[in-house]
Design a protein around this motif. Structure first.
Motif, short mmCIF file in Angstrom:
data_model
loop_
_atom_site.label_atom_id
_atom_site.label_comp_id
_atom_site.label_asym_id
_atom_site.label_seq_id
_atom_site.Cartn_x
_atom_site.Cartn_y
_atom_site.Cartn_z
N ARG A 30 0.85 -1.19 0.00
CA ARG A 30 0.00 0.00 0.00
C ARG A 30 0.88 1.25 0.00
O ARG A 30 1.84 1.33 0.78
N PRO A 31 0.62 2.22 -0.85
CA PRO A 31 1.42 3.45 -0.84
C PRO A 31 1.05 4.32 0.37
O PRO A 31 -0.13 4.44 0.73
N LEU A 32 2.07 4.88 0.98
CA LEU A 32 1.89 5.77 2.14
C LEU A 32 2.62 7.08 1.86
O LEU A 32 3.58 7.11 1.09
N VAL A 33 2.20 8.15 2.52
CA VAL A 33 2.86 9.43 2.38
C VAL A 33 2.89 10.12 3.74
O VAL A 33 1.93 10.00 4.52
N THR A 34 3.98 10.80 4.03
CA THR A 34 4.12 11.51 5.30
C THR A 34 5.02 12.72 5.10
O THR A 34 5.93 12.70 4.28
N PRO A 35 4.75 13.80 5.85
CA PRO A 35 5.62 14.97 5.74
C PRO A 35 6.95 14.74 6.46
O PRO A 35 7.00 14.05 7.47
N VAL A 36 8.02 15.33 5.90
CA VAL A 36 9.33 15.26 6.54
C VAL A 36 10.04 16.60 6.41
O VAL A 36 9.84 17.33 5.45
N TRP A 37 10.86 16.89 7.42
CA TRP A 37 11.81 18.00 7.33
C TRP A 37 13.02 17.46 6.59
O TRP A 37 13.44 16.32 6.83
N PHE A 38 13.63 18.25 5.72
CA PHE A 38 14.75 17.75 4.93
C PHE A 38 15.71 18.89 4.60
O PHE A 38 15.38 20.07 4.74
N ILE A 39 16.89 18.51 4.14
CA ILE A 39 17.85 19.44 3.59
C ILE A 39 18.37 18.87 2.28
O ILE A 39 18.22 17.68 2.01
N VAL A 40 18.98 19.74 1.48
CA VAL A 40 19.64 19.31 0.25
C VAL A 40 21.14 19.33 0.53
O VAL A 40 21.68 20.35 0.97
N GLU A 41 21.78 18.20 0.33
CA GLU A 41 23.23 18.10 0.49
C GLU A 41 23.80 17.40 -0.73
O GLU A 41 23.40 16.27 -1.04
N SER A 42 24.69 18.10 -1.42
CA SER A 42 25.36 17.53 -2.58
C SER A 42 24.32 17.03 -3.56
O SER A 42 23.51 17.79 -4.06
N ASP A 43 24.29 15.73 -3.80
CA ASP A 43 23.38 15.15 -4.80
C ASP A 43 22.22 14.39 -4.16
O ASP A 43 21.67 13.49 -4.77
N SER A 44 21.85 14.76 -2.92
CA SER A 44 20.81 14.02 -2.20
C SER A 44 19.88 14.95 -1.42
O SER A 44 20.26 16.06 -1.06
#
Length: 141
Positions: A30-44
């Motif tokens: 089953r597909p799930l979705v959730t909010p996340v805090w994130f950053i961009v580092e290099s290629d990720s």
């Protein structure tokens, strides 16, 4: 197709405190979705999650995931990063990424507090390595 090296994509992803909506698959498929805090580092795209959370267990089982970030006001827009997650439990990297992420969302004055709270054993560093990036920056034009 866009990429994380595109300056407009990076600017969109790093602007303010937009959250990412992470899509992944439950054990049932089953597909799930959730909010996340994130950053961009290099290629990720980098975020933290608990090893024993639904996200942590799902990404350990199947590293395929998509993170979508959107602009919820005119001109409306989004960046979608489809990729594969690499997981790490390295304590130093966990504390470092948790603190940098906290600085983005909670401000420099609370970064250390939230970094320590979210950089504990049992947490994971997740690096979403792009396979495909889609972007639209003006949905009204």
């Amino acid at each position: 197709m866009a990429s994380l090296s595109d300056p407009q994509v990076r600017e969109f992803l790093t602007d303010g405190t937009r959250t990412g909506k992470l899509a992944y698959l439950a054990a049932s498929g089953r597909p799930l979705v959730t909010p996340v805090w994130f950053i961009v580092e290099s290629d990720s795209l980098v975020f933290n999650t608990g090893k024993d959370t639904a996200k942590g267990r799902a990404l350990a089982r199947d590293p395929r995931a998509t993170l979508c970030v959107d602009l919820q006001e005119p001109p409306f827009g989004f960046v979608q990063v489809q990729g594969e997650a690499e997981l790490s439990e390295d304590p130093a990297e966990l504390l470092r990424t948790a603190t940098v992420i906290a600085a983005r969302y909670m401000g420099a004055e609370r970064a250390e507090e939230f970094g320590k709270r979210n950089g504990m054993p049992g947490e994971l560093v997740v690096r979403l390595r792009p396979v495909k990036v889609l972007a639209a920056f003006n949905m009204t034009g």
